[in-house]
Motif scaffolding. Structure first.
Motif, PDB file in Angstrom:
ATOM      1  N   SER A 260      41.437  51.910  33.258  1.00 11.91           N
ATOM      2  CA  SER A 260      41.222  50.644  33.958  1.00 11.91           C
ATOM      3  C   SER A 260      40.860  50.868  35.417  1.00 11.91           C
ATOM      4  O   SER A 260      40.074  50.117  35.989  1.00 11.91           O
ATOM      5  CB  SER A 260      42.481  49.774  33.851  1.00 11.91           C
ATOM      6  OG  SER A 260      43.570  50.451  34.470  1.00 11.91           O
ATOM      7  N   SER A 261      41.424  51.916  36.003  1.00 10.27           N
ATOM      8  CA  SER A 261      41.095  52.184  37.406  1.00 10.27           C
ATOM      9  C   SER A 261      39.664  52.661  37.556  1.00 10.27           C
ATOM     10  O   SER A 261      39.034  52.439  38.592  1.00 10.27           O
ATOM     11  CB  SER A 261      42.059  53.221  37.973  1.00 10.27           C
ATOM     12  OG  SER A 261      41.923  54.437  37.252  1.00 10.27           O
ATOM     13  N   LYS A 262      39.128  53.292  36.518  1.00  9.80           N
ATOM     14  CA  LYS A 262      37.753  53.772  36.579  1.00  9.80           C
ATOM     15  C   LYS A 262      36.727  52.667  36.305  1.00  9.80           C
ATOM     16  O   LYS A 262      35.545  52.835  36.621  1.00  9.80           O
ATOM     17  CB  LYS A 262      37.565  54.917  35.579  1.00  9.80           C
ATOM     18  CG  LYS A 262      38.338  56.191  35.952  1.00  9.80           C
ATOM     19  CD  LYS A 262      38.103  57.262  34.915  1.00  9.80           C
ATOM     20  CE  LYS A 262      38.874  58.531  35.264  1.00  9.80           C
ATOM     21  NZ  LYS A 262      38.688  59.589  34.237  1.00  9.80           N
ATOM     22  N   GLU A 263      37.138  51.516  35.684  1.00 11.31           N
ATOM     23  CA  GLU A 263      36.189  50.463  35.323  1.00 11.31           C
ATOM     24  C   GLU A 263      35.708  49.707  36.568  1.00 11.31           C
ATOM     25  O   GLU A 263      36.451  49.527  37.537  1.00 11.31           O
ATOM     26  CB  GLU A 263      36.850  49.480  34.356  1.00 11.31           C
ATOM     27  CG  GLU A 263      37.103  50.092  32.974  1.00 11.31           C
ATOM     28  CD  GLU A 263      37.805  49.103  32.071  1.00 11.31           C
ATOM     29  OE1 GLU A 263      38.188  48.018  32.583  1.00 11.31           O
ATOM     30  OE2 GLU A 263      37.968  49.397  30.871  1.00 11.31           O
ATOM     31  N   THR A 264      34.479  49.240  36.468  1.00 14.17           N
ATOM     32  CA  THR A 264      33.895  48.429  37.544  1.00 14.17           C
ATOM     33  C   THR A 264      34.237  46.955  37.291  1.00 14.17           C
ATOM     34  O   THR A 264      34.612  46.567  36.177  1.00 14.17           O
ATOM     35  CB  THR A 264      32.377  48.621  37.575  1.00 14.17           C
ATOM     36  OG1 THR A 264      31.835  48.233  36.293  1.00 14.17           O
ATOM     37  CG2 THR A 264      32.033  50.092  37.845  1.00 14.17           C
TER      38      THR A 264
END
Length: 292
Positions: free
Chosen positions: A240-244
């Motif tokens: 989730s932290s990597k998603e835009t």
């Protein structure tokens, strides 16, 4: 007077002829006994030949014949080479070769080191050691067989059970002993060096914090597991932290569409079965007033 002078002349002439004949015979005798003797010898030779090398050595040196192809040459050395032993005689000191199975020797019948594949025993080289002895591949000698030796038993240890010394009535105790001498290849093997037996003690309560080895290990494992969980972040959180932000909106819209599709499917199934749809069931029914 004239007669005396003539006699003296003849005496001197005969004496000179005698000396010349002696020198000539001596030279012929030397050439006959030493045909190729060289006076300028080197390397400790007393007499030598251009073809045969040394013929005799200086005092305290050993005479040995060295083979070069089909030819043998005499050499004078201060000590005999490996595989030879020295013998001193009044007129000459010689180096004699050892036996075929002997690498170095003291004399003809006493070997000090054997060649590969033989074992030394009492100055002789043997294929196999005699009974009661064994072959040492390190020294290539026949040595005595060494048996194992152990010390006396140590005192018995305290009675324990699962690593604890309290909270039980029947446990086990052990004792050990040390190996003093390890056996050789043919020696007797060592007996067991530890013993265990059952023991009985008076039960006593364990004090707070007194745990056995297994209990301490379990506690340590739990602590390590908790630390590993805290140290390793959740894979979902990482994703989730990597998603835009756009990807997050798309996911939310897909979830809404799935919910709407489920509602439509449930409504169609309800109409076919004669039941009110989910939307109809959720809508509140209007209250009817009765007029008197």
């Amino acid at each position: 007077m004239h007669l005396r002078l003539i006699s003296c002349f003849f005496i001197i002439l005969n004496f000179m002829e005698y000396i010349g004949s002696q020198n000539a015979s001596r030279g012929r005798r030397q050439r006959r006994t030493h045909p190729n003797v060289s006076q300028g010898c080197q390397g400790g030779c007393a007499t030598c030949s251009d073809y045969n090398g040394c013929l005799s050595c200086k005092p305290r040196l050993f005479f040995v014949l060295e083979r070069i192809g089909m030819k043998q040459i005499g050499v004078c050395l201060s000590s005999c080479p490996s595989g030879y032993y020295g013998t001193r005689y009044p007129d000459i000191n010689k180096c004699t070769k050892c036996k075929a199975d002997c690498d170095t020797c003291f004399n003809k019948n006493f070997c000090t080191k054997c060649k590969s594949g033989f074992y030394l025993h009492l100055g002789k080289c043997l294929d196999n050691c005699p009974e009661g002895l064994e072959a040492s591949n390190h020294t290539m000698e026949c040595v005595n067989i060494v048996h194992c030796e152990v010390s006396e038993w140590n005192p018995w240890s305290p009675c324990t059970k699962k690593g604890k010394t309290c909270g039980f009535k029947r446990g086990t105790e052990t004792r050990v002993r040390e190996i003093i001498q390890h056996p050789s290849a043919k020696g007797n093997l060592c007996p067991p060096t530890n013993e265990t037996r059952k023991c009985t003690v008076q039960r006593k309560k364990c004090q707070k914090g007194e745990r056995g080895k297994k209990g301490r290990e379990r506690k340590r494992k739990k602590v390590n597991k908790g630390e590993s969980k805290e140290a390793i972040p959740d894979s979902k959180d990482l994703e989730s932290s990597k998603e835009t932000p756009e990807q997050r909106e798309n996911k939310q819209q897909q979830k809404k569409r799935k919910v709407q599709d489920k509602q439509q499917k449930s409504g169609t199934e309800a109409t076919l079965a004669g039941l009110p749809s989910v939307s109809q069931r959720t809508q509140p029914t209007p209250c009817r007033r009765r007029y008197l």
